[in-house]
Motif scaffolding. Structure first.
Motif, PDB file in Angstrom:
ATOM      1  N   GLN A 512      -4.925  -8.405 -10.552  1.00  0.00           N
ATOM      2  CA  GLN A 512      -4.307  -9.503 -11.300  1.00  0.00           C
ATOM      3  C   GLN A 512      -3.543 -10.474 -10.401  1.00  0.00           C
ATOM      4  OE1 GLN A 512      -2.352  -8.134 -15.062  1.00  0.00           O
ATOM      5  NE2 GLN A 512      -3.231  -6.147 -14.521  1.00  0.00           N
ATOM      6  N   GLY A 513      -3.613 -10.261  -9.092  1.00  0.00           N
ATOM      7  CA  GLY A 513      -3.004 -11.213  -8.168  1.00  0.00           C
ATOM      8  C   GLY A 513      -1.825 -10.688  -7.394  1.00  0.00           C
ATOM      9  N   GLY A 514      -1.522  -9.405  -7.529  1.00  0.00           N
ATOM     10  CA  GLY A 514      -0.418  -8.832  -6.788  1.00  0.00           C
ATOM     11  C   GLY A 514      -0.788  -8.530  -5.348  1.00  0.00           C
ATOM     12  N   ASN A 515       0.236  -8.396  -4.527  1.00  0.00           N
ATOM     13  CA  ASN A 515       0.047  -8.076  -3.108  1.00  0.00           C
ATOM     14  C   ASN A 515       0.720  -6.744  -2.819  1.00  0.00           C
ATOM     15  OD1 ASN A 515      -1.109 -10.794  -1.924  1.00  0.00           O
ATOM     16  ND2 ASN A 515       0.530 -11.341  -3.343  1.00  0.00           N
ATOM     17  N   LEU A 516      -0.103  -5.720  -2.652  1.00  0.00           N
ATOM     18  CA  LEU A 516       0.368  -4.353  -2.488  1.00  0.00           C
ATOM     19  C   LEU A 516       0.375  -3.979  -1.017  1.00  0.00           C
ATOM     20  CD1 LEU A 516       1.103  -1.576  -3.829  1.00  0.00           C
ATOM     21  CD2 LEU A 516      -1.362  -1.089  -3.818  1.00  0.00           C
ATOM     22  N   VAL A 517       1.489  -3.389  -0.567  1.00  0.00           N
ATOM     23  CA  VAL A 517       1.599  -2.907   0.803  1.00  0.00           C
ATOM     24  C   VAL A 517       1.771  -1.393   0.761  1.00  0.00           C
ATOM     25  CG1 VAL A 517       2.898  -2.999   2.966  1.00  0.00           C
ATOM     26  CG2 VAL A 517       2.642  -5.071   1.570  1.00  0.00           C
ATOM     27  N   LEU A 518       0.853  -0.677   1.399  1.00  0.00           N
ATOM     28  CA  LEU A 518       0.914   0.772   1.518  1.00  0.00           C
ATOM     29  C   LEU A 518       1.153   1.138   2.972  1.00  0.00           C
ATOM     30  CD1 LEU A 518      -2.172   1.637  -0.725  1.00  0.00           C
ATOM     31  CD2 LEU A 518       0.229   1.492  -1.411  1.00  0.00           C
ATOM     32  N   THR A 519       1.677   2.342   3.208  1.00  0.00           N
ATOM     33  CA  THR A 519       2.027   2.721   4.578  1.00  0.00           C
ATOM     34  C   THR A 519       1.549   4.135   4.879  1.00  0.00           C
ATOM     35  OG1 THR A 519       4.136   3.867   4.212  1.00  0.00           O
ATOM     36  CG2 THR A 519       4.194   1.447   4.188  1.00  0.00           C
ATOM     37  N   VAL A 520       1.818   4.555   6.091  1.00  0.00           N
ATOM     38  CA  VAL A 520       1.543   5.926   6.506  1.00  0.00           C
ATOM     39  C   VAL A 520       2.100   6.909   5.478  1.00  0.00           C
ATOM     40  CG1 VAL A 520       1.569   5.355   8.949  1.00  0.00           C
ATOM     41  CG2 VAL A 520       3.675   6.096   7.860  1.00  0.00           C
ATOM     42  N   ARG A 521       1.439   8.043   5.362  1.00  0.00           N
ATOM     43  CA  ARG A 521       1.849   9.156   4.512  1.00  0.00           C
ATOM     44  C   ARG A 521       1.784   8.829   3.032  1.00  0.00           C
ATOM     45  NH1 ARG A 521       6.135  13.089   7.507  1.00  0.00           N
ATOM     46  NH2 ARG A 521       5.102  14.490   6.039  1.00  0.00           N
ATOM     47  N   THR A 522       1.053   7.808   2.661  1.00  0.00           N
ATOM     48  CA  THR A 522       0.895   7.468   1.250  1.00  0.00           C
ATOM     49  C   THR A 522      -0.407   8.058   0.715  1.00  0.00           C
ATOM     50  OG1 THR A 522       2.171   5.423   1.431  1.00  0.00           O
ATOM     51  CG2 THR A 522       0.608   5.567  -0.392  1.00  0.00           C
ATOM     52  N   GLY A 523      -0.312   8.683  -0.459  1.00  0.00           N
ATOM     53  CA  GLY A 523      -1.500   9.156  -1.151  1.00  0.00           C
ATOM     54  C   GLY A 523      -2.198  10.334  -0.521  1.00  0.00           C
ATOM     55  N   VAL A 524      -1.461  11.171   0.211  1.00  0.00           N
ATOM     56  CA  VAL A 524      -2.111  12.292   0.888  1.00  0.00           C
ATOM     57  C   VAL A 524      -1.929  13.616   0.146  1.00  0.00           C
ATOM     58  CG1 VAL A 524      -1.953  11.199   3.138  1.00  0.00           C
ATOM     59  CG2 VAL A 524      -0.107  12.694   2.387  1.00  0.00           C
ATOM     60  N   LYS A 525      -1.058  13.653  -0.880  1.00  0.00           N
ATOM     61  CA  LYS A 525      -0.821  14.875  -1.638  1.00  0.00           C
ATOM     62  C   LYS A 525      -0.857  14.590  -3.131  1.00  0.00           C
ATOM     63  CE  LYS A 525       2.114  17.390   1.694  1.00  0.00           C
ATOM     64  NZ  LYS A 525       3.394  18.117   1.866  1.00  0.00           N
ATOM     65  N   ASP A 526      -1.174  15.657  -3.910  1.00  0.00           N
ATOM     66  CA  ASP A 526      -1.089  15.542  -5.358  1.00  0.00           C
ATOM     67  C   ASP A 526       0.340  15.809  -5.806  1.00  0.00           C
ATOM     68  OD1 ASP A 526      -0.693  18.320  -5.461  1.00  0.00           O
ATOM     69  OD2 ASP A 526      -2.762  18.751  -6.042  1.00  0.00           O
ATOM     70  N   ARG A 527       0.579  15.800  -7.111  1.00  0.00           N
ATOM     71  CA  ARG A 527       1.941  15.914  -7.632  1.00  0.00           C
ATOM     72  C   ARG A 527       2.557  17.289  -7.375  1.00  0.00           C
ATOM     73  NH1 ARG A 527       3.749  10.714  -8.531  1.00  0.00           N
ATOM     74  NH2 ARG A 527       2.360   9.604  -9.953  1.00  0.00           N
ATOM     75  N   ASN A 528       1.719  18.294  -7.142  1.00  0.00           N
ATOM     76  CA  ASN A 528       2.236  19.619  -6.802  1.00  0.00           C
ATOM     77  C   ASN A 528       2.601  19.740  -5.334  1.00  0.00           C
ATOM     78  OD1 ASN A 528       1.967  20.773  -9.405  1.00  0.00           O
ATOM     79  ND2 ASN A 528      -0.225  21.065  -9.061  1.00  0.00           N
ATOM     80  N   GLY A 529       2.279  18.706  -4.537  1.00  0.00           N
ATOM     81  CA  GLY A 529       2.537  18.762  -3.107  1.00  0.00           C
ATOM     82  C   GLY A 529       1.398  19.374  -2.325  1.00  0.00           C
TER      83      GLY A 529
END
Length: 691
Positions: A512-529
């Motif tokens: 929708q036009g947003g600018n998302l910035v992600l970094t190291v260690r993002t999205g590597v685990k599920d909610r249980n860790g």
């Protein structure tokens, strides 16, 4: 899509409705009101009127009382005495001071602990706490909760309709302390059963197949005790749940008190608390509070910025709190602000004259509705003798902090006269508006398994927050439930634990036009860790249109990265990224055996962009340049304020403060009206102007 739009609209409607409701507590024309903690139980009754009269004459508008006075309210079980508090509230009314009442549940009276020792927490060595200090009660203990209910009810019935009482502070500095007592053990088992339903589900979530940790029944589960198991043996998933449970117990205790108050208090009395530990419990989880307030002591004896920094405080302290506790579309206040030197820092120096005033204006620029300090008088006995107040030991002489308050109060009167209710945020600021996603779970998880001793989870988050604020961008710290579409740029620093719902929300924001910035260690685990059973960070691959081959950390050496015709250095953490399109690479490693691998990539999705910053540097120069380019490509201009200088816009006023040890020359438009200070912003300086 219609359903999603409806949900977003409903959230927007109710958030704004809450903001409008809370404006009844703090009329916008008052901008920021001032108060002070006063402890009548500490002083000779003959001095009460003198003190309260002086508080009023200094210019304070309310006093904060009673949060440690349980023994004065209930000297023996079931025997209540509120006459002394009636007298103090009547004196406050006489001198036109409003009152915030604290519920006294931070410390139990001695008789209670003697008769009911089970009210105290147990530490990780299974030793019970004892009477003599605060915040050592077991919040899961039914006896403690019963006594809490009784005292809060008594206070609410007596003062809930008192016209001079404007609000209630629950407890004091809730910190979600760990508790290994029998009542906590039972409550934890119940919490786990409610969450997982079956023991098989718990075993899976905790990974109990490792080292024969499997449970047969919930009754076998004890709070996982890292102190006794040792670092190597700790189960990170069990400890993550213990953190969550502890935070929820704290949240429930606050909501429990607030629900009691709601039965009796007037609609124009608010309910809040003074949070202090940013990693203990998420203030967004409470349901019955009207808004957040917090405690902040910016100067703890650290060197901070430059040769004067040890007298000016850590700029990141208030900077973080102002964005974290001031939630979007709601009011907030600082309930407890450092008044001068303290007694618990590593070193406790005098503040540079004007420093407390600077902190107050930093809070004002951060859109707080009130500011209050602990305390009016420096006490001459007990645990905090060396903790300053706004009055010196004689009770009649202003400390430097008192002088700062008096000046800030007089200057706020000038701003109130200049207030324009029709002022609109400048378009340049609106375009820069930025949100940073924060979740305590990520901090807890990474603190347990940092992977490198160079990793500082809070410091990493603050690095991005400070960069954005140096750009002059209005900045909120967001939860996953907030509406991302209100922000031109959204940053998720080291957002380790994710699920498909969150990743989908990010994708929709970008489309929708947003600018998302992600970094190291993002999205590597599920909610249980649990690390995902996939390639490293694969949940992000559709967003970043790249894959992450591996990650590296350097020892006793610095690596180099080339980007934007510059060379940067790094050593903390480096993801080795391979973009599917070469032109999407913004930065590449220029040494080590993987030279040529990308460190930063960008991807366009729909109308927006996703930038992945796959490296963590000490000096933040690369991250700053990457973010600057993100803003530029999004059509937003940026400022370049030096570290420790904050320039904020609020209600038509530009507010600048300076934590650095050197002068800073502000660029104030020639037609602007300078109301406080001048264009030269000195250390501890404040400048306020209107365009």
């Amino acid at each position: 899509m219609k359903k999603l739009f409806s949900i977003v609209f409903i959230l927007f409607f109710f958030n704004n409705l809450k903001a409008q409701e809370n404006s009844r507590f703090f009329p916008k024309k008052d901008l920021m009101t001032f108060g002070i903690y006063y402890y009548p139980e500490h002083w000779d009754k003959k001095e009460w009127e003198r003190d309260i009269k002086n508080i009023s004459e200094i210019g304070f508008e309310f006093i904060h009382i009673a949060e440690f006075a349980w023994i004065n309210f209930e000297p023996s079980e079931g025997v209540y005495d509120f006459q002394w508090l009636d007298e103090v509230i009547n004196l406050a009314a006489k001198y036109k001071l409003k009152v915030i009442l604290g519920t006294p549940t931070a410390i139990a009276p001695v008789w209670m602990g003697i008769k009911y020792p089970e009210i105290y927490v147990m530490n990780s060595n299974y030793q019970r706490a004892e009477h003599g200090t605060r915040a050592v009660q077991s919040l899961s203990n039914t006896v403690w909760k019963d006594f809490t209910s009784k005292i809060v009810t008594q206070m609410a019935q007596r003062y809930g309709k008192n016209p001079n009482v404007i609000g209630w502070q629950l407890d004091n500095e809730p910190e979600a302390r760990e508790d290994y007592s029998p009542s906590s053990q039972d409550a934890f088992q119940l919490w786990l059963k409610n969450k997982y339903q079956t023991i098989a589900a718990l075993n899976h979530a905790w990974g109990t197949a490792f080292w024969s940790q499997t449970y047969i029944d919930f009754s076998q589960v004890k709070i996982y005790n890292a102190n006794l198991v040792g670092w190597w043996g700790t189960n990170p998933h069990a400890l993550l749940d213990f953190k969550r449970y502890t935070a929820e117990i704290q949240t429930n205790f606050l909501d429990f008190q607030a629900a009691i108050l709601r039965k009796y208090i007037a609609n124009n009395q608010y309910v809040t608390t003074n949070y202090t530990a940013i990693t203990a419990a998420d203030p967004r989880k409470t349901k019955n509070l009207d808004f957040n307030s917090f405690t902040s002591y910016p100067n703890k004896g650290n060197s901070n910025l430059g040769d004067k920094g040890f007298r000016l405080g850590d700029p990141k302290e208030l900077s973080f709190a102002l964005s974290y506790y001031k939630q979007p579309n709601n009011v907030a206040g600082i309930m407890e602000l450092q008044p001068g030197y303290v007694n618990w820092g590593s070193v406790n120096p005098l503040l540079l004259p004007g420093t407390l005033r600077m902190w107050l204006f930093h809070c004002f620029g951060g859109d707080l509705s009130f500011a209050c300090s602990y305390r009016y008088r420096q006490i001459n006995y007990s645990s905090e003798q060396y903790h300053g107040g706004i009055m010196k030991l004689d009770g009649v002489t202003l400390s430097q902090g008192g002088k700062d308050y008096k000046q800030a109060i007089s200057e706020m009167k000038i701003l109130r006269k200049a207030y324009n209710p029709n002022a609109k945020i400048p378009k340049a600021l609106q375009v820069r508006k930025t949100g940073l996603l924060y979740n305590c779970d990520n901090i807890w998880s990474m603190n347990r398994q940092p992977q490198t001793n160079q990793w500082n989870a809070i410091g990493f988050f603050q690095k991005y927050l400070e960069i954005v604020k140096s750009f002059g961008a209005p900045t909120d710290i967001l939860s996953e439930n907030d509406n991302l579409n209100d922000y031109k740029v959204v940053i998720a620093p080291a957002y380790e634990l994710v699920d498909a719902i969150l990743v989908s929300k990010w994708e929709n924001y970008v489309k929708q036009g947003g600018n998302l910035v992600l970094t190291v260690r993002t999205g590597v685990k599920d909610r249980n860790g649990h690390l995902f059973s996939s390639l490293w960070g694969a949940t992000l691959y559709p967003l970043i249109d790249s894959k992450i081959d591996d990650f590296d950390q350097l020892v006793n050496t610095k690596g180099t990265i080339k980007a934007f015709d510059k060379e940067y250095i790094w050593d903390n953490w480096g993801d080795l990224v391979t973009p599917n399109k070469k032109e999407n690479s913004w930065a590449k490693y220029s040494d080590q055996f993987y030279a040529g691998k990308s460190a930063v990539v960008i991807n366009k999705i729909g109308k927006g962009t996703v930038t992945y910053i796959g490296v963590d540097t000490d000096d933040a120069k690369l991250e700053r340049d990457v973010l600057k380019k993100v803003y530029e490509e999004a059509g937003a201009t940026t400022e370049n304020y030096p570290e420790g200088v904050y320039v904020q816009w609020r209600d038509g006023f530009w507010v600048a403060v300076n934590y650095s040890s050197t002068d800073y020359q502000l660029e104030i438009p020639a037609k602007a009206e300078v109301l406080v200070g001048n264009a030269t912003l000195k250390p501890a300086g404040v400048t306020v102007w209107k365009n």
